[in-house]
Motif scaffolding. Structure first.
Motif, PDB file in Angstrom:
ATOM      1  N   TRP A   1      -2.963   3.462  -9.006  1.00  0.00           N
ATOM      2  CA  TRP A   1      -2.556   3.390  -7.649  1.00  0.00           C
ATOM      3  C   TRP A   1      -2.125   4.374  -7.064  1.00  0.00           C
ATOM      4  O   TRP A   1      -2.362   4.658  -5.835  1.00  0.00           O
ATOM      5  CB  TRP A   1      -1.497   2.266  -7.763  1.00  0.00           C
ATOM      6  N   ILE A   2      -1.298   5.431  -7.809  1.00  0.00           N
ATOM      7  CA  ILE A   2      -0.841   6.721  -6.991  1.00  0.00           C
ATOM      8  C   ILE A   2      -2.294   7.553  -6.604  1.00  0.00           C
ATOM      9  O   ILE A   2      -2.388   8.275  -5.547  1.00  0.00           O
ATOM     10  CB  ILE A   2       0.032   7.481  -7.817  1.00  0.00           C
ATOM     11  N   ASP A   3      -3.123   7.671  -7.370  1.00  0.00           N
ATOM     12  CA  ASP A   3      -4.484   8.193  -7.225  1.00  0.00           C
ATOM     13  C   ASP A   3      -5.064   7.820  -5.906  1.00  0.00           C
ATOM     14  O   ASP A   3      -5.441   8.454  -4.920  1.00  0.00           O
ATOM     15  CB  ASP A   3      -5.476   8.197  -8.465  1.00  0.00           C
TER      16      ASP A   3
ATOM     17  N   GLY B   1       0.988  -1.083  -0.080  1.00  0.00           N
ATOM     18  CA  GLY B   1      -0.039  -0.024  -0.054  1.00  0.00           C
ATOM     19  C   GLY B   1       0.914   1.334   0.061  1.00  0.00           C
ATOM     20  O   GLY B   1       0.157   2.313   0.020  1.00  0.00           O
ATOM     21  N   THR B   2       2.064   1.231  -0.123  1.00  0.00           N
ATOM     22  CA  THR B   2       3.047   2.538   0.072  1.00  0.00           C
ATOM     23  C   THR B   2       3.471   2.907  -1.323  1.00  0.00           C
ATOM     24  O   THR B   2       3.357   2.342  -2.342  1.00  0.00           O
ATOM     25  CB  THR B   2       4.203   2.264   0.871  1.00  0.00           C
ATOM     26  N   ALA B   3       3.727   4.175  -1.253  1.00  0.00           N
ATOM     27  CA  ALA B   3       4.362   4.860  -2.446  1.00  0.00           C
ATOM     28  C   ALA B   3       5.658   4.209  -2.846  1.00  0.00           C
ATOM     29  O   ALA B   3       5.934   4.107  -4.060  1.00  0.00           O
ATOM     30  CB  ALA B   3       4.545   6.222  -2.144  1.00  0.00           C
ATOM     31  N   PHE B   4       6.222   3.892  -1.823  1.00  0.00           N
ATOM     32  CA  PHE B   4       7.564   2.883  -2.120  1.00  0.00           C
ATOM     33  C   PHE B   4       7.343   1.695  -3.337  1.00  0.00           C
ATOM     34  O   PHE B   4       8.203   1.444  -4.113  1.00  0.00           O
ATOM     35  CB  PHE B   4       8.265   2.518  -1.062  1.00  0.00           C
TER      36      PHE B   4
ATOM     37  N   ARG C   1       3.853  14.908  -8.669  1.00  0.00           N
ATOM     38  CA  ARG C   1       5.355  14.456  -8.937  1.00  0.00           C
ATOM     39  C   ARG C   1       5.425  13.282  -9.750  1.00  0.00           C
ATOM     40  O   ARG C   1       6.242  13.001 -10.928  1.00  0.00           O
ATOM     41  CB  ARG C   1       6.376  14.610  -8.060  1.00  0.00           C
ATOM     42  N   PHE C   2       4.742  12.334  -9.094  1.00  0.00           N
ATOM     43  CA  PHE C   2       4.785  10.895  -9.704  1.00  0.00           C
ATOM     44  C   PHE C   2       4.206  10.865 -10.943  1.00  0.00           C
ATOM     45  O   PHE C   2       4.490  10.279 -11.955  1.00  0.00           O
ATOM     46  CB  PHE C   2       4.242   9.874  -8.734  1.00  0.00           C
TER      47      PHE C   2
ATOM     48  N   LEU D   1       2.371   1.495 -16.888  1.00  0.00           N
ATOM     49  CA  LEU D   1       2.583   2.811 -16.358  1.00  0.00           C
ATOM     50  C   LEU D   1       0.867   3.310 -15.958  1.00  0.00           C
ATOM     51  O   LEU D   1       1.041   4.137 -14.824  1.00  0.00           O
ATOM     52  CB  LEU D   1       3.029   3.590 -17.334  1.00  0.00           C
ATOM     53  N   PHE D   2       0.089   2.900 -16.595  1.00  0.00           N
ATOM     54  CA  PHE D   2      -1.323   3.291 -16.526  1.00  0.00           C
ATOM     55  C   PHE D   2      -1.757   2.920 -15.152  1.00  0.00           C
ATOM     56  O   PHE D   2      -2.453   3.748 -14.277  1.00  0.00           O
ATOM     57  CB  PHE D   2      -2.095   3.142 -17.661  1.00  0.00           C
TER      58      PHE D   2
END
Length: 172
Positions: A100-102, A60-63, A117-118, A94-95
């Motif tokens: 996931w970043i959203d 669940g992390t940005a990492f 930034r991501f 990529l999509f």
């Protein structure tokens, strides 16, 4: 039907990404497409989802999302060097990283500034323009969980494979 002669003048592989909610049938569809193309003399490669091989445990992390997205980008860039390759199929790409970043931004796992930034990096035209076609597949949380349980030896829910997280992803 795609024929090899249509792809002879290509300058790079045609890249197709399958994105979508967990257990929506992406991998099953990719396997069928891979077989169809191969049987029709199309040189095809499938780049498997990197989440299964990521050395990071907390999905669940940005990492984790960054690692998976960058590992996929690395695979795409490497595939560009294969002059014999006609089609590269991405099982998530990529999509998917953008979705996931959203989700991570909306669930306060990353700040809006980090998410932007991501997105800016992933949507850089150099990377974005490599993906020729994206198929987005979707199924509801109940279906995802049913499919997940069919192949599991435990009924314990995971960090992502649970009704709450799947419901949140469905909204994005």
């Amino acid at each position: 039907m795609i024929r090899r002669r249509l792809l002879v003048d290509k300058r790079r592989p045609f890249i197709v990404e399958f994105a979508g909610t967990p257990k929506s049938g992406k991998t099953t569809t990719i396997n069928a497409l891979h077989q169809l193309l191969k049987r029709n003399d199309i040189v095809v490669s499938t780049f498997q989802e990197r989440a299964f091989v990521a050395p990071l445990l907390d999905k669940g992390t940005a990492f984790f999302n960054t690692w998976v997205t960058c590992a996929t980008l690395n695979g795409v860039i490497e595939a560009l060097e294969d002059e014999k390759l006609d089609v590269l199929i991405l099982d998530r790409g990529l999509f998917d990283g953008l979705v996931w970043i959203d989700w991570q931004e909306k669930t306060h796992r990353v700040s809006s500034r980090e998410a932007e930034r991501f997105r800016s990096f992933v949507l850089t035209p150099r990377w974005r323009d490599l993906i020729d076609l994206v198929f987005v597949m979707h199924c509801g949380p109940s279906t995802s969980l049913k499919r997940e349980k069919e192949k599991q030896i435990t009924l314990r829910h995971g960090a992502i494979m649970n009704r709450g997280t799947l419901g949140q992803l469905q909204q994005h």
